[in-house]
Design a protein around this motif. Structure first.
Motif, short mmCIF file in Angstrom:
data_model
loop_
_atom_site.label_atom_id
_atom_site.label_comp_id
_atom_site.label_asym_id
_atom_site.label_seq_id
_atom_site.Cartn_x
_atom_site.Cartn_y
_atom_site.Cartn_z
N SER A 31 -44.64 87.92 60.07
CA SER A 31 -43.47 87.03 59.91
C SER A 31 -42.28 87.75 59.29
CB SER A 31 -43.85 85.80 59.09
OG SER A 31 -44.33 86.19 57.83
N THR A 32 -42.54 88.80 58.54
CA THR A 32 -41.46 89.61 57.96
C THR A 32 -41.83 91.07 58.13
OG1 THR A 32 -42.41 89.74 55.73
CG2 THR A 32 -41.00 87.83 56.21
N GLY A 33 -40.94 91.95 57.72
CA GLY A 33 -41.20 93.38 57.83
C GLY A 33 -41.86 93.96 56.61
N SER A 34 -42.65 93.19 55.92
CA SER A 34 -43.28 93.66 54.68
C SER A 34 -44.76 93.97 54.89
CB SER A 34 -43.13 92.60 53.59
OG SER A 34 -43.91 91.46 53.91
N TRP A 35 -45.30 94.78 53.96
CA TRP A 35 -46.73 95.08 53.98
C TRP A 35 -47.56 93.82 53.75
CZ3 TRP A 35 -48.77 99.13 56.04
CH2 TRP A 35 -48.08 100.33 56.05
N GLU A 36 -47.04 92.94 52.88
CA GLU A 36 -47.77 91.70 52.59
C GLU A 36 -47.92 90.85 53.85
OE1 GLU A 36 -44.96 92.59 50.74
OE2 GLU A 36 -46.10 93.46 49.10
N SER A 37 -46.86 90.78 54.62
CA SER A 37 -46.91 90.00 55.85
C SER A 37 -47.88 90.61 56.85
CB SER A 37 -45.50 89.90 56.45
OG SER A 37 -45.51 89.12 57.61
N LEU A 38 -47.85 91.94 56.94
CA LEU A 38 -48.77 92.63 57.84
C LEU A 38 -50.21 92.48 57.36
CD1 LEU A 38 -48.77 94.33 60.41
CD2 LEU A 38 -48.61 96.36 58.97
N PHE A 39 -50.42 92.59 56.04
CA PHE A 39 -51.76 92.43 55.47
C PHE A 39 -52.28 91.01 55.69
CE2 PHE A 39 -54.86 91.79 52.01
CZ PHE A 39 -55.73 92.83 52.32
N GLY A 40 -51.37 90.05 55.78
CA GLY A 40 -51.77 88.67 56.05
C GLY A 40 -52.43 88.50 57.41
N LEU A 41 -52.26 89.49 58.28
CA LEU A 41 -52.87 89.44 59.62
C LEU A 41 -54.15 90.27 59.70
CD1 LEU A 41 -49.60 89.86 61.72
CD2 LEU A 41 -50.85 87.74 61.25
N LYS A 42 -54.75 90.57 58.55
CA LYS A 42 -55.93 91.45 58.53
C LYS A 42 -57.07 90.93 59.38
CE LYS A 42 -57.43 89.61 54.09
NZ LYS A 42 -56.26 88.82 53.73
N TYR A 43 -57.32 89.64 59.37
CA TYR A 43 -58.43 89.11 60.17
C TYR A 43 -58.14 89.23 61.65
CZ TYR A 43 -59.92 87.24 55.70
OH TYR A 43 -60.30 87.11 54.39
N GLU A 44 -56.89 89.03 62.05
CA GLU A 44 -56.52 89.19 63.44
C GLU A 44 -56.76 90.63 63.91
OE1 GLU A 44 -54.86 87.42 61.22
OE2 GLU A 44 -54.25 85.55 62.15
N PHE A 45 -56.42 91.60 63.06
CA PHE A 45 -56.62 93.00 63.43
C PHE A 45 -58.10 93.38 63.42
CE2 PHE A 45 -52.09 93.43 62.26
CZ PHE A 45 -51.64 94.01 63.44
N ILE A 46 -58.84 92.87 62.47
CA ILE A 46 -60.28 93.17 62.41
C ILE A 46 -60.98 92.65 63.65
CG2 ILE A 46 -62.45 92.60 61.22
CD1 ILE A 46 -60.79 92.61 58.58
#
Length: 187
Positions: A29-44
């Motif tokens: 949702s944003t260009g931050s690490w926190e936002s990207l980390f929020g998608l960890k399950y999607e990436f796993i």
């Protein structure tokens, strides 16, 4: 029927499944690490689903390199298997959005078990359709990987039901990785 066109169909369907699966990963949702980390399950779950597709392609590529001909039993059983596989993008998203829930994990694991059972049938039908093909007969002789996958995922389902639902996803991953490691150690 010669197997080359059939192999091309399998390859095309798997490419589409992988493409749809990666397109289902939401953008941060944003260009931050926190936002990207929020998608960890999607990436796993995407990574595991990609390995599932790659593993299926690899096994079929190795087997069909030995196949001279296929019959209607092979074609229809593989068609049903590919139908189950075509659900992978949906199941990937279902698990990603409900990572700690039992039912999405169970359905994902069930797709492994159904694919394993269908793979056993395909192996039998391939052997029956080309009994003079000694290389194929020998390659399909041992089906311990398929049986181990079914048992391992079933154990993961039991653990997932009673204790920790992601155990099912972990068992699916282990059922892919362990044969690769065993094959690498063997050679």
């Amino acid at each position: 029927m010669e197997s080359e066109r059939f192999e091309a169909l399998i390859d095309a369907i798997l490419a589409i499944v992988i493409t749809i699966t990666v397109l289902e990963i939401p953008l941060a949702s944003t260009g931050s690490w926190e936002s990207l980390f929020g998608l960890k399950y999607e990436f796993i779950i995407y990574a595991i689903s990609f390995l599932v597709c790659f593993n299926f392609w690899n096994i079929n590529n190795n087997i069909f390199a030995l196949v001279n001909k296929v019959d209607s039993k092979v074609i229809w059983t593989m068609g049903i298997t590919l139908l189950i596989f075509s659900l992978l993008p949906y199941l990937t998203t279902f698990v990603a959005e409900n990572f700690y829930e039992f039912f999405p994990q169970f359905v994902y694991g069930l797709s492994f078990i159904i694919t394993g059972i269908l793979s056993k049938l395909i192996s039998k039908f391939l052997k029956d359709s080309d009994p003079a093909n000694i290389a194929l007969q020998l390659a399909l002789e041992n089906s311990y990987v398929v049986v181990n996958t079914i048992i391992l995922v079933a154990i993961g389902m039991i653990i997932g039901y009673f204790a920790y639902p992601p155990a099912i996803l972990i068992s699916c991953l282990i059922s892919i990785v362990v044969p690769w490691i065993a094959g690498a150690v063997k050679h």
